[in-house]
Enzyme design. Sequence first.
Site, PDB file in Angstrom:
ATOM      1  N   GLY A 200      21.367  65.417  44.168  1.00  0.00           N
ATOM      2  CA  GLY A 200      21.429  65.072  45.576  1.00  0.00           C
ATOM      3  C   GLY A 200      22.552  64.092  45.841  1.00  0.00           C
ATOM      4  O   GLY A 200      23.149  63.548  44.908  1.00  0.00           O
ATOM      5  N   HIS A 253      15.384  58.296  46.271  1.00  0.00           N
ATOM      6  CA  HIS A 253      16.645  57.674  45.843  1.00  0.00           C
ATOM      7  C   HIS A 253      17.758  57.920  46.871  1.00  0.00           C
ATOM      8  O   HIS A 253      18.437  56.983  47.308  1.00  0.00           O
ATOM      9  CB  HIS A 253      17.017  58.273  44.478  1.00  0.00           C
ATOM     10  CG  HIS A 253      18.333  57.833  43.926  1.00  0.00           C
ATOM     11  ND1 HIS A 253      18.457  56.880  42.948  1.00  0.00           N
ATOM     12  CD2 HIS A 253      19.609  58.237  44.194  1.00  0.00           C
ATOM     13  CE1 HIS A 253      19.726  56.701  42.642  1.00  0.00           C
ATOM     14  NE2 HIS A 253      20.463  57.521  43.381  1.00  0.00           N
ATOM     15  N   GLU A 254      17.923  59.173  47.284  1.00  0.00           N
ATOM     16  CA  GLU A 254      19.024  59.488  48.206  1.00  0.00           C
ATOM     17  C   GLU A 254      18.792  58.859  49.582  1.00  0.00           C
ATOM     18  O   GLU A 254      19.729  58.411  50.234  1.00  0.00           O
ATOM     19  CB  GLU A 254      19.215  60.999  48.329  1.00  0.00           C
ATOM     20  CG  GLU A 254      19.615  61.696  47.032  1.00  0.00           C
ATOM     21  CD  GLU A 254      20.867  61.129  46.381  1.00  0.00           C
ATOM     22  OE1 GLU A 254      21.716  60.561  47.100  1.00  0.00           O
ATOM     23  OE2 GLU A 254      20.990  61.238  45.140  1.00  0.00           O
ATOM     24  N   TRP A 265      22.836  49.354  39.047  1.00  0.00           N
ATOM     25  CA  TRP A 265      23.870  48.882  38.116  1.00  0.00           C
ATOM     26  C   TRP A 265      25.204  48.680  38.827  1.00  0.00           C
ATOM     27  O   TRP A 265      26.174  48.250  38.231  1.00  0.00           O
ATOM     28  CB  TRP A 265      24.033  49.838  36.928  1.00  0.00           C
ATOM     29  CG  TRP A 265      24.588  51.181  37.271  1.00  0.00           C
ATOM     30  CD1 TRP A 265      25.898  51.557  37.212  1.00  0.00           C
ATOM     31  CD2 TRP A 265      23.871  52.326  37.726  1.00  0.00           C
ATOM     32  NE1 TRP A 265      26.028  52.868  37.616  1.00  0.00           N
ATOM     33  CE2 TRP A 265      24.794  53.364  37.933  1.00  0.00           C
ATOM     34  CE3 TRP A 265      22.515  52.584  37.984  1.00  0.00           C
ATOM     35  CZ2 TRP A 265      24.421  54.627  38.388  1.00  0.00           C
ATOM     36  CZ3 TRP A 265      22.143  53.832  38.432  1.00  0.00           C
ATOM     37  CH2 TRP A 265      23.094  54.839  38.628  1.00  0.00           C
ATOM     38  N   THR A 292      17.481  42.294  42.287  1.00  0.00           N
ATOM     39  CA  THR A 292      17.528  43.325  41.249  1.00  0.00           C
ATOM     40  C   THR A 292      18.340  42.762  40.089  1.00  0.00           C
ATOM     41  O   THR A 292      19.494  42.368  40.282  1.00  0.00           O
ATOM     42  CB  THR A 292      18.209  44.616  41.753  1.00  0.00           C
ATOM     43  OG1 THR A 292      19.470  44.286  42.337  1.00  0.00           O
ATOM     44  CG2 THR A 292      17.346  45.316  42.789  1.00  0.00           C
TER      45      THR A 292
HETATM   46 ZN    ZN Z   1      22.445  57.576  43.713  1.00  0.00          ZN
END
Ligand code: ZN
Length: 439
Positions: A200, A253-254, A265, A292
């Site tokens: 995605g 996530h998307e 990260w 995070t």
């Molecule tokens: Zn991503």
Amino acid sequence: MKKILGAAAVCSMLLSTETFAQQHRHKCGATDVEKAMEVAHPGYLQAVKTAFLKAKQNAAFKEAQRSNAPDTVYRIRTVVHVVYTKPEENLDDSIILSQIDVLNEDYRRRNADTVNTRSVFQEFAADAGIEFFLADTDPDGNPTTGITHTQGSPPPSIFGGFGANDEVKSQSTGGVNAWPTDRYFNIWVCDIMGGLGVLGYAYPPAAPLPNWGSQNPNADSSKQGVVLYYKAVGRNNPYAIDSTVNGGRSATHEAGHYFGLRHIWGDDQSFLGPGNKCAGDQGGGEDGIDDTPDAKDASQQTCDTTKNTCPDPNMLQDYPDMVENYMDYSSDDCLNMFTNGQVALMREVIRLYRPGIAEKVPNVAASIKQVRYAADVKISPNPAKNEIWVEVPANESNVSIQILSVEGKLVQTVQTSIARTNINVAGLQQGVYFLAVGN
Ligand code: ZN
Ligand code: CA
């Protein structure tokens, strides 16, 4: 090399089977499509950064002021475009509904696997106060299920399916045009590059650019939304690739990217400014979110809770990598949380850049901390036509009485400090309602 866009990258993929294997783990194409956009529209990455930093600045201020549960729920008006070339890609509506369920659980922290969030991260985990509903009215004002099914005709490619360059978003390239992206959250479901590995992608909001190449400073508006590989949709998908991608978390996530979040990260360390935040082979940068922990690289569809790639000099202690964060690449059954900082950012992005897609409703569970048991509350008459009396124990003060529809929408709120309160209900439509009484 895990790039998928650009002729050179394609060549290197074809030369090496090892790179092919890695491609399968390339979960998300968001970073790549951003880079492609930068090539087409120089200054784009800076515009994304500008938009992010403005939201971050506001979010940090608001975060300091609010408690853990958001007062307002943003309900996101969603349309899902299923664009198929083969029958199996024409996913059944039941799979789309399953995907919406996953989104609603994950963005309200009502997912069953919150118990898997490691204790060291429990205090960071947050209810985003975001819900998704399928649109009931299309752009022309006609009733809709909020799901469209269209036979597409993508440009021929050696991979098959649609490319990862927005072909699915335009009728002119064999796809389906977005519904107005200022009013709808568009999700396209299709084959992406024959399943070569991109599950995605999505664009974050960007500040207006003078050089979009058209009269419209928001020329990317037709591209806003999420594209999902059809095998990574829902948790009841008969075509699911394997057990690491069958939980519907690609959409979670998307959508996070669509609401402005970066990978945990940080992708390119240059993106969010100075400082080497534990550089790694994938750029190892800064995601711009304070809670995070730093990470050097992405998890690879595993659930490695021993992973600790970076020290965390800006936090109270050194934390392991937050592999359970939805913005990592861990396996679907590993992902289970957003952080307070991510939530604050996403909510501010909606408020600043995507206000038209959201209906704001009070977060009932947040505004009533302590709900009275039914035995403590008397309602009469019941059923009622014009008015009801609500009786609570005599020693209560500042009692909140909320009338809710069966869908859980707040219809009416009455604040009272007397034992017997009269509420006019003549204006309510005939039906069944719930009363939430507490303080
Ligand atoms: Zn991503
Ligand atoms: Ca660490």
